[in-house]
Every structure is written in C-alpha cells, then in structure tokens.
Design a protein around this motif. Structure first.
Motif, PDB file in Angstrom:
ATOM      1  N   ALA B 179       0.834  -1.209   0.000  1.00 14.73           N
ATOM      2  CA  ALA B 179       0.000   0.000   0.000  1.00 14.73           C
ATOM      3  C   ALA B 179       0.869   1.259   0.000  1.00 14.73           C
ATOM      4  N   GLU B 180       1.961   1.247   0.805  1.00 12.13           N
ATOM      5  CA  GLU B 180       2.870   2.398   0.850  1.00 12.13           C
ATOM      6  C   GLU B 180       3.547   2.595  -0.501  1.00 12.13           C
ATOM      7  N   LEU B 181       3.915   1.465  -1.128  1.00 10.79           N
ATOM      8  CA  LEU B 181       4.554   1.544  -2.441  1.00 10.79           C
ATOM      9  C   LEU B 181       3.576   2.131  -3.460  1.00 10.79           C
ATOM     10  N   LYS B 182       2.289   1.750  -3.343  1.00 11.80           N
ATOM     11  CA  LYS B 182       1.272   2.265  -4.271  1.00 11.80           C
ATOM     12  C   LYS B 182       1.024   3.754  -4.054  1.00 11.80           C
ATOM     13  N   GLU B 183       1.256   4.241  -2.804  1.00 12.48           N
ATOM     14  CA  GLU B 183       1.176   5.681  -2.544  1.00 12.48           C
ATOM     15  C   GLU B 183       2.257   6.403  -3.355  1.00 12.48           C
ATOM     16  N   ARG B 184       3.458   5.795  -3.387  1.00 11.90           N
ATOM     17  CA  ARG B 184       4.563   6.417  -4.130  1.00 11.90           C
ATOM     18  C   ARG B 184       4.371   6.268  -5.635  1.00 11.90           C
ATOM     19  N   VAL B 185       3.838   5.111  -6.056  1.00  8.59           N
ATOM     20  CA  VAL B 185       3.713   4.790  -7.491  1.00  8.59           C
ATOM     21  C   VAL B 185       2.272   4.355  -7.750  1.00  8.59           C
ATOM     22  N   PRO B 186       1.362   5.338  -7.899  1.00  8.81           N
ATOM     23  CA  PRO B 186      -0.059   4.972  -7.930  1.00  8.81           C
ATOM     24  C   PRO B 186      -0.550   4.416  -9.268  1.00  8.81           C
ATOM     25  N   GLU B 187       0.345   4.321 -10.274  1.00  8.71           N
ATOM     26  CA  GLU B 187      -0.114   3.889 -11.606  1.00  8.71           C
ATOM     27  C   GLU B 187      -0.866   2.552 -11.530  1.00  8.71           C
ATOM     28  N   ILE B 188      -2.001   2.473 -12.265  1.00  4.89           N
ATOM     29  CA  ILE B 188      -2.761   1.225 -12.349  1.00  4.89           C
ATOM     30  C   ILE B 188      -2.288   0.472 -13.595  1.00  4.89           C
ATOM     31  N   GLY B 189      -1.823  -0.763 -13.412  1.00  2.00           N
ATOM     32  CA  GLY B 189      -1.345  -1.577 -14.546  1.00  2.00           C
ATOM     33  C   GLY B 189      -0.135  -0.934 -15.214  1.00  2.00           C
ATOM     34  N   GLY B 190       0.071  -1.212 -16.514  1.00  2.00           N
ATOM     35  CA  GLY B 190       1.156  -0.612 -17.292  1.00  2.00           C
ATOM     36  C   GLY B 190       2.536  -1.070 -16.838  1.00  2.00           C
ATOM     37  N   SER B 191       3.582  -0.403 -17.364  1.00  2.00           N
ATOM     38  CA  SER B 191       4.947  -0.878 -17.116  1.00  2.00           C
ATOM     39  C   SER B 191       5.383  -0.589 -15.675  1.00  2.00           C
ATOM     40  N   LEU B 192       4.960   0.551 -15.119  1.00  2.00           N
ATOM     41  CA  LEU B 192       5.314   0.843 -13.720  1.00  2.00           C
ATOM     42  C   LEU B 192       4.588  -0.122 -12.779  1.00  2.00           C
TER      43      LEU B 192
END
Lengths: 284, 284
Positions: B179-192
């Motif tokens: 969840a913390e990582l998704k805060e930093r990198v919120p992109e849904i799907g894709g290369s990130l």
C-alpha cells in the motif's frame, strides 16, 4: 476481548467459493501468459471459452490450448470490439496490458450483471484468483486477498508438500460411492437426504482415506448392502473382495508409522551405534 | 499419454475464486446451523446481510450475530415471500429444509442473474462452499467438488497443522508495504505497475516470511527508500531499526533448524546416551 464471533467474522476478506462453469460461456480477452493460465482454470471447470486476442499476442501455451481444444475454445484473431461481445456470456476475464480497455470491459460487465475479473487490477474485479492446487476432484485455493500473491504461491508449495498424493483418487472413489448411494436414494434434501449425508460423513470419519483408493464397483455395492442398508459402517476387510496390495496393507496407520516413528527410531539407532563404536574403540 | 496441458485442464472441477462482497448486499434465507456458518462467511467478506428466518428457527450463534452486528445484519422474523425479496441483492444463499422453496428461490435468482447457493443441494448451486481456513488476510479453501465434504474438513485440519501461525500477520505487513509503495507509485497496470509487482515479488522471494512480521512504518519507509528507489532488495538488518526479538533472531532458518535438525539430533543423542549407559553399566 476477541470473542468467538469476532474470530469467525474478522472482515476484510473474500467469500471463498467454487464457481460452477460446466456448460457456461466464458469470455477471455487476452491470450498472453496470464491469459494462458486463465484458459487452464476455465477448461478445468468445463467452461466454453471465447478468446479474443490478436494472433501476435498469443502465448505458446495459449496456441497449444487452441489447437488441442477446438471444440472448447472459439478463438478470434482480434481485439475486444464492444458490448456485443458480452452477449450470452456468463463470466468475463481480461488479461491485457491496457487498463483503459479493461476498465471499459469491466463497466460493460457491471451493466450486464456479468461477473468480471481484470488481471492485475484488483480495483476492477468482482473476484480474485489465488494459488491453486488440483488433484482430481480435490481443489485447494490459497488467497492473500491481494496482499502478497507471491506468498500465496510459496504457501502453495508448502501445502502441496503436506499432501500424500492419493487424496484425489480417494475422493473420486468416495464420489462414486456417493453417486451409487444417490441411485438407491435419489431424494433431494429432506430427512433421507440428511441421513444419506450423515452415513457418508460417518464412513469418511471411520475409514482411513487411503482405503477408499482401493474401492471398486463390487466393493461399493457390498459397502451399500452391508452398510447403508443396515445403517452401520462395515470395516474395509468386510467389503474387500481382493487382498490389499503390499504397502497399502497398513492403511493410514502404515503412513503414520512411516513418518512419525521410523525416522526417530533410525536416528536413535544411529546415535546408539556411534556411541557403542566410540566406547568399544576406547576399550581396545 | 497425458500431456502437460491435460494435467493443467483435467475438467470436472470448479473455478476457485475469492468473491468480493465489500459493500455488497447478500440475502440469506434460513438462520439455522448452516445459516449461522453462512453469516460468518458473509461478515468475513464485509457484506451487508438481509436474513429471513422465523424466530423459532434461529440457531443460538445466529442470534449472537444479529445482536452483535445490528448494522451489518437486517433481520426479518419471517419466511421468503417472493421475487421482491431479491431487489438489489448481489448474492443469495438459502439454508432451509424445504428443497421446493430453495428451487423457487434459485429459479428467481437465475432470471434476475443473481449468483445463488442452495445449501445441501449442489444441483441448484451457481457456486459451492468448501472447508475454509482464515488467518488475517490469508484465506485457504479446500473443495472436494461435492465428492466428500467430510474429507475436505479432515484435510483442512491437516493443512492448518502445516501452517506456522504467523502467515496472516506477515501477509498483512506485506500488504502495508504494498500500500505504501502504491502511494509512491499509484499507476494502475502498465509498465510501472509491472515493475512494482516484480519488486514486491522479489522481496517476498528473498526475505524469510517471518521477517515481515517485524516491519513497522519506519522500516517500511526505509525499505522503500533503500530498496524500491534504488531498484534492489535490502537485507532485513539494513532496514531494521530495532534489534530482533529473541527467538526470531534466526528468522526462517531458525524455524527450519527447529523442526528439521533439532529433533533428529535429540533422538540421536538419546540413542547415544542409552547405549553409553548400557555399555558402561556392563563394564562395572
């Protein structure tokens, strides 16, 4: 203080279910690596699959599936084109790189009340997949509820290692026994249905699992004649029409003996032998 | 000859899925013993429950649930009355003694495209339940596909015994990290999104599961700073802001040591001691 009910209903989880797809229609959008794994799951549940994927995007395993199951997989060499694709579908899975297209398909499914899963985008999903073990009629799913799919995969290996290897065969024989019993007592639900369930439950409690693997049609009939009809559970030797093959003789006790007693004994003996050798060597 | 694909897709099974019910509406018809267990499953998945059952048919556990979760369970002291009960329902479960009423409800659900389960009548079900293990975000389901529910229950005990007890806590910490990582990198799907998944997968492969149980907020931030931002997986000691508590020191190696080495050593030593005692006694 946490009560029994809190433990039962902690929230934050999923409803773990075994979805029935026999004869149902599944739309799969995307035939790459994830799509191939989805096909495995769908075929395992006897679904009729419609697969949409430009040919260049097909994973080799997907190509194998298409070649091997032409009557089960209707393959179209193109992308998703719009709402008409959902006509008569019972379930929809996307396994594509475009979150925008997944979102579009998911929204259409919601309107049409069709359950949908979009790979890698939990926010869009009516249901998740998990790590999956299959052995005949036995299926085990491990879900981390999206917290750590890799951990589910590691735990799957561990759970798999805890199985003996004959569970699937035993279950399919139990299924045959149940089916034969239902031939004799076809009532759906009700008091006879409950009695049927209780008798099945009782024999499953009393017989070691491995014994069921040896059941054949004649033994099943004898088991029902001597067991169900007389409202009791016969022993294995009562219904066994042939000698148990070597190695199964001791049934589950044999297994327990093997893993729990023999190995410690071996270590005990090894320790004793080494100590004897050391002491006797010093005496000379 | 059975090919790899045959093993992947043997047919005759179910699609094992983790159904999402957060904020969804579930209708439960029947509040007896089976009904009570259904409530546990539904609350565990954060559903809003409508329960229909004449008061005299309520199991004590069902009564406890109704008393404890008044905002989650709308209870009506009556039987199922007709199609209007299904309005806005997302899932329907029956747990009643009358197969005829179950059949009526199931038929109405089919027309309304609402997934339905009728307890003890597999022929009527869109989905089955199985034996279920829950530890925080970890859920494991064992299904015999209707062949032997009692065997699923017995296997559940075995699978449960193969768990260490900290898997749920570890998974919830991994979920916090994700969840913390998704805060930093919120992109849904894709290369990130893929890169994020790969990094999470890598740390789950490299860290022993028990180490995750010790993560706190500061350590999670350090792990992301030193790990994700630098595209590597730090060791536990790199991010650990406090000494490991005693007994966790050796992490998973400690556990393996405990179960795989110490017990054989103990037996070996016991054997050696006994042999020494025997030989020394004879020398006197």
């Amino acid at each position: 203080m946490q009560t029994e009910i809190d433990k039962l209903a902690p929230g934050g989880g999923s409803l773990m279910i075994a979805w029935q797809l026999k004869g149902k229609r599944a739309l799969l959008v995307g035939g790459g690596e994830v799509g191939a794994s989805r096909i495995g799951h769908l075929l395992g549940a006897d679904a009729h699959i419609t697969l949409l994927c430009p040919e260049k995007g097909l994973h080799p395993t997907t190509k194998d599936y298409i070649a091997k199951y032409p009557n089960r997989i209707a393959y179209y060499d193109r992308r998703f084109t719009g709402p008409a694709e959902l006509h008569k579908m019972d379930i929809v899975l996307t396994a594509i790189d475009s979150p925008a297209t997944s979102r579009e398909i998911v929204d259409l499914c919601r309107q049409a009340k069709i359950p949908v899963n979009a790979a890698d985008i939990p926010e869009f999903c009516d249901f998740y997949f998990g790590a999956h073990i299959r052995d005949g009629p036995l299926q085990i799913m491990i879900s981390s509820n999206g917290n750590g799919p890799r951990i589910s995969a590691l735990m799957k290996e561990k759970v798999q290692a805890s199985l003996e290897g004959y569970e699937g065969l035993a279950l399919s024989k139990i299924g045959q026994l149940r089916a034969e019993l239902k031939e004799r007592v076809p009532e759906i639900g009700g008091s006879l249905g409950r009695k049927r369930m209780k008798w099945m439950s009782k024999i499953c409690n009393e017989w070691p699992l491995i014994d069921f693997t040896l059941l054949d049609s004649a033994m099943i009939q004898k088991l029902l004649d001597e067991g169900w009809e007389k409202d009791r559970v016969p022993t294995f030797t009562e219904v066994c029409s042939k000698p148990r093959p070597l190695g199964v003789e001791d049934s589950s006790k044999g297994h327990r003996f093997g893993s729990n007693i023999l190995i410690p004994i071996a270590h005990f003996v090894a320790g004793a032998a080494l100590m004897a050798a050391v002491i006797l060597a010093r005496r000379r």
